[in-house]
Design an enzyme around this catalytic site. Sequence first.
Site, PDB file in Angstrom:
ATOM      1  N   ASN B 129       1.133  -1.470  -0.411  1.00 30.00           N
ATOM      2  CA  ASN B 129      -0.276  -0.051   0.040  1.00 30.00           C
ATOM      3  C   ASN B 129       1.147   1.222  -0.098  1.00 30.00           C
ATOM      4  OD1 ASN B 129      -1.645   2.129   0.421  1.00 30.00           O
ATOM      5  ND2 ASN B 129      -2.176   1.005   1.930  1.00 30.00           N
ATOM      6  N   CYS B 132      -2.171   5.203   0.386  1.00 29.51           N
ATOM      7  CA  CYS B 132      -3.714   5.289   1.499  1.00 29.51           C
ATOM      8  C   CYS B 132      -3.604   7.099   1.380  1.00 29.51           C
ATOM      9  CB  CYS B 132      -3.456   4.918   2.658  1.00 29.51           C
ATOM     10  SG  CYS B 132      -4.462   5.267   3.302  1.00 29.51           S
TER      11      CYS B 132
END
Lengths: 257, 285
Positions: B129, B132
């Site tokens: 990720n 975000c």
Amino acid sequence: MHFGKVSIHKRESENIYLLGIETSKEIIKNFQPGQFIKIKINYRLDPLIPRPFTVHAVEENNFYILYQIKGKGTKALSKLKEGEEVEFLAPLGKPFPVLQNYVICAGGIGIAGFGYLLQCANSKNRFKPPDAIFYGARSKSELVRLEFLSEFKIPLEIATDDGSAGYKGFITDLIEEELKKEHKDILACGPLPMLKKIAEIGKKYKVRTYLVMETFLACGIGFCRGCVIPLKKGGYIHLCVDGPTFLAEEIDLETIS
Amino acid sequence: MRLSVNLNGLKLKTPLMLASGTWGLGDNIDKFFTKEEVETYIGAFVTKGISVNPREGNPPPRLCETPCGLINSIGLENPGIKEFKAKYLPMLKIYNIPIVVNLHGEKIEEFLELVEALKEEEIEGIELNISCPNVKKGGISFSSDPKAVEDLVKEVRKSWDNFFAVKLSPVGAVFEIAEICQKQDVDAIVVANTYPALGVINLKPLKIIKGGLSGPAIKPLTLRLVYELSQRIDISIIGCGGIISGKDALEYLFCGARAFQIGTANLIDPRNVIKIIEELKTFEI
């Protein structure tokens, strides 16, 4: 999601509606007072997220919700017609705690979830009837389901802001008078200012005080972690799986607005 | 249509992956699906973002519904890698489907620590990720800094042999970062995360939420990204943005995605997974 059919949809006051949904007994038998359901509204993309409502009452293979039009979700819901199919997810959340000597305090549409509690207490299951129901609203016209509530033969104390019915003032004044006489636990649901006042009263009289909290929620089943309630000790709990009913002393009400 | 997909060695029975953060850590799957349903319909389970240390997430409000969309600002609430491995991973392993762990770090070292911690586990893949929109430090700075992404994916690739995906932000240097992922032998890119957005909770006093927008509102935007990326690069693309029906999923597959993730649809109805695949099966393609 389960399927049901609108069996009754009735206006109870200017903005409050009673919606009955006919479904299977197999589904309804799992409902407990204090739990909620999420209704998908008309298969539309807007509003996108199904809306949560507490279970107000149960009768045979019907369950009822009592709701107030507040935003586009409830507005769209109010257009549902009898006979229309609805999809819902249920039951969600934890039931009310089982209390012995206690009073119910409801402000406005906060009365909704207590109907089913009274029904269950009346049918001699593990839930016990409250010693009294304290029910406040802005005005007489917003007090709903009084006939239904009176069926349970439990003292009903009414307060309205404008004095059009019962005591003129806040329902919390009446609760405080009651606690001065005798200490009882409180189970409260209503607008945030009322809950904050109830928490204060509960603390003052050293009684166990439970608050039914509200927040926008998405999944309703603990997946998204969106519906957090701040804790006094720090950190958060999740309304959909840990609540919606919480001990007042554990919640950081000051930071909620 | 044929549903099975092989994404650089990650074998999926269906092209449907559960998007990170929309199915928790798998601890509630059994409330909504039988084991057989999980194994029939879910191509891969992508976990909620896991960090080295536990994170309690952002203060409320964390959600705001918008027309056909949802803004979230959860802030990567998670129990940390240690508790994830001890408590949650065993629950996920009950199911015979690939597990992809979504990883969040603020520095390269943290990502590497997470990768190291997962090496001893039997999991099929990781998804980084780097996008975000809801954490002040970290994620977002990677997605706006292609050089930082290059350093990160190069290091992770060196220490992780199994399936490795990177979840891109839909904004910033998307094409450049996608090319870097391809060059560094990343197995797939997830296109894309949520869009930076703002929702008004209350006008007076003004109360806003800054977070990431998801749901059908973003589908045409992400679909265009998927299509254009697929025209320019060869890396496998996992489409992710606003899919709530089989037809939506099909559009992604026809516009360059090899698999897809569903997120917001899970929050509307946890059994949408089944509805989407069943609808997809009806298309004669």
